[in-house]
Design an enzyme around this catalytic site. Structure first.
Site: not given
Length: 478
Positions: A153, A179-180, A230, A248, A282, A435
């Site tokens: 999401w 995603s919901e 998940t 991933e 992530c 980064w």
């Protein structure tokens, strides 16, 4: 798309179709906590319909010349690029991020899609060389068939664009399952696309759609981005059919701040790495190991940066933090912060639940976090910067290695000897002094529990194809 609460539909075989079951999931605006739309919860019947539509399109799509597939994928990139502002507004409604950030990351997704087109031209779909004796060896990379692309999401449009290029260009058809929590931008993106029927399908829903999709015997590859828990389920479901999975998963990414760097510059770099998108990336930095020689100045500068992110700047400075995606995610973040404080960490900024509507959480800085604390052991996925002061670079490397995760890492250093030790970090990507630097010409595979399967460049095409060797020998004439 209607502005009020409505029930979204799936896009299967080139048509918008209602879900088979009546169960629904509400999508709530995380800024206001008000209902935005309802999404079907999904079912095995929906997943089967999407896979069957994708399967029916495989032969024609695989037979389409690469130059034509490239043309159609370029058209996808152009359509998304011309509607970035529209898509960003929808991501803001479903996920809460500031518009500037939403537009930035969608634009990055378009760049990634264009990069995959470049790699398609360079990729060796057919290789030929001499074999033993008079034989000739031909290695052909064939499409796998149907791919289930399950995206999280936090960056719906971007995550689709990052993965879908090599999958389509290699000749596969795809079922996208967003995603919901964040389906609006996916639905709008599919409204913009012009591809042959069944080549790209949209399946809405939660695990009631996702699990039967991953387990479907007609799916040849599951490409999943999301949590470790998940991902383990998805990987096991794919393995039950002996089908591939590219996973991933989560991260608890470390950053090392070496002696000899400008502490204000380092603080600015890592504030962005910790706080952008409210830490819901992530590859967000979730652990900071700073050399004792510059620790005081760095900590002071990072606390000041946290205040800027929490309050928001003037356009030249960072946008104010958007909310976390929902109440559950905010509870996880606050629990991790509270756990660290209970173990003796010093709270220097943030760390509280704001009043008012919305799932907001301030940019938070903590000092002296124990190794056993949840912040250093689990993925937090929030705007939190835990700081650990270390004696030297050796200790920083040692502590950075103490994690089962291995997605990415960052080193801020001017010392070539220390920079050369980047490979000691268990990570798929190591950024040196910037980064998220380097663009999209990168190939990596997560380490540890952060996933499996290499992506980027030629590796994405390797994952999307199956090599076949054809051995040619001369027939004996009559």
């Amino acid at each position: 798309m209607p502005a009020g609460p409505t029930l979204l539909k799936n896009f299967i075989g080139g048509e918008w179709v209602p879900a088979a079951a009546s169960a629904e999931v509400p999508v709530v605006d995380p800024r206001t906590e008000t209902l935005v739309v309802r999404v079907p919860a999904g079912s095995a019947e929906d997943a089967d319909a999407a896979v069957r539509a994708a399967r029916a399109a495989t032969s024609d799509w695989a037979a389409t010349p690469l130059r034509e597939r490239v043309r159609l994928v370029e058209r996808v990139a152009n359509a998304v690029e011309s509607h970035i502002a529209d898509l960003a507004k929808l991501e803001r409604r479903e996920m809460g991020k500031p518009l500037r950030e939403a537009e930035l990351f969608i634009r990055s997704g378009v760049q990634a899609l264009r990069s995959s087109i470049k790699h398609a031209h360079e990729y060796q779909f057919v290789e030929a060389h001499a074999g033993e004796g008079d034989t000739q060896i031909e290695v052909v990379r064939l499409p796998l068939g149907v791919v289930a692309l399950i995206v999280p999401w936090n960056f719906t449009v971007t995550n689709v664009l990052l993965a879908v290029g090599p999958l389509l260009l290699a000749g596969n058809t795809v079922v996208v399952k967003p995603s919901e929590k964040a389906p609006l931008s996916a639905v709008r993106m599919f409204e913009l696309l012009e591809l042959p029927r069944g080549v790209l399908n949209l399946l809405l829903g939660d695990g009631r759609a996702g699990e039967p999709l991953a387990a479907h015997p007609g799916v040849d590859l599951v490409h999943f981005t999301g949590s470790v828990k998940t991902g383990q389920t998805v990987g096991a479901l794919a393995a039950s059919n002996l089908h591939r999975a590219v996973l991933e998963l989560g991260g608890n990414d470390p950053a090392i701040v070496d002696a000899g760097v400008d502490p204000a510059w380092a603080a600015q770099q890592l504030a962005y790495a910790c706080f952008v998108n409210s830490g819901q990336i992530c590859t967000s930095v979730e652990r900071i190991y700073v050399h004792t020689e510059i620790a005081d100045a760095f900590i002071e500068a990072l606390v000041a940066q946290a205040e800027v992110y929490t309050k928001g700047g003037d356009g030249s400075e960072p946008s104010p933090l958007g909310p976390l995606v929902d109440a559950r995610q905010r509870q996880i973040v606050h629990r991790h912060v509270s756990d660290a404080v209970s173990r003796g960490a010093e709270l220097l900024a943030g760390g509280y639940l704001p009043d008012g509507p919305g799932f907001y959480y301030p940019a938070t800085v903590l000092l002296g976090v124990e190794d056993e604390a949840d912040l250093l052991q689990e993925e937090t996925f929030g705007p939190v910067a835990p700081i650990v002061v270390v004696r030297d670079f050796d200790e920083a490397i040692d502590r950075a290695q103490r994690s089962p995760f291995g997605l990415a890492a960052t080193i801020l250093s001017a010392d070539p000897r220390n920079i050369s030790r980047a490979q000691e970090l268990p990570a798929g990507i190591v950024w040196i002094n910037e980064w998220q630097g380097g663009g999209f010409d990168r190939t990596y595979e997560p380490a540890g529990i952060s996933g499996m399967g290499a992506t980027g460049g030629a590796a994405s095409y390797d994952a999307a194809t199956r090599p076949m060797t054809i051995v040619h020998a001369r027939a004996k004439a009559r």
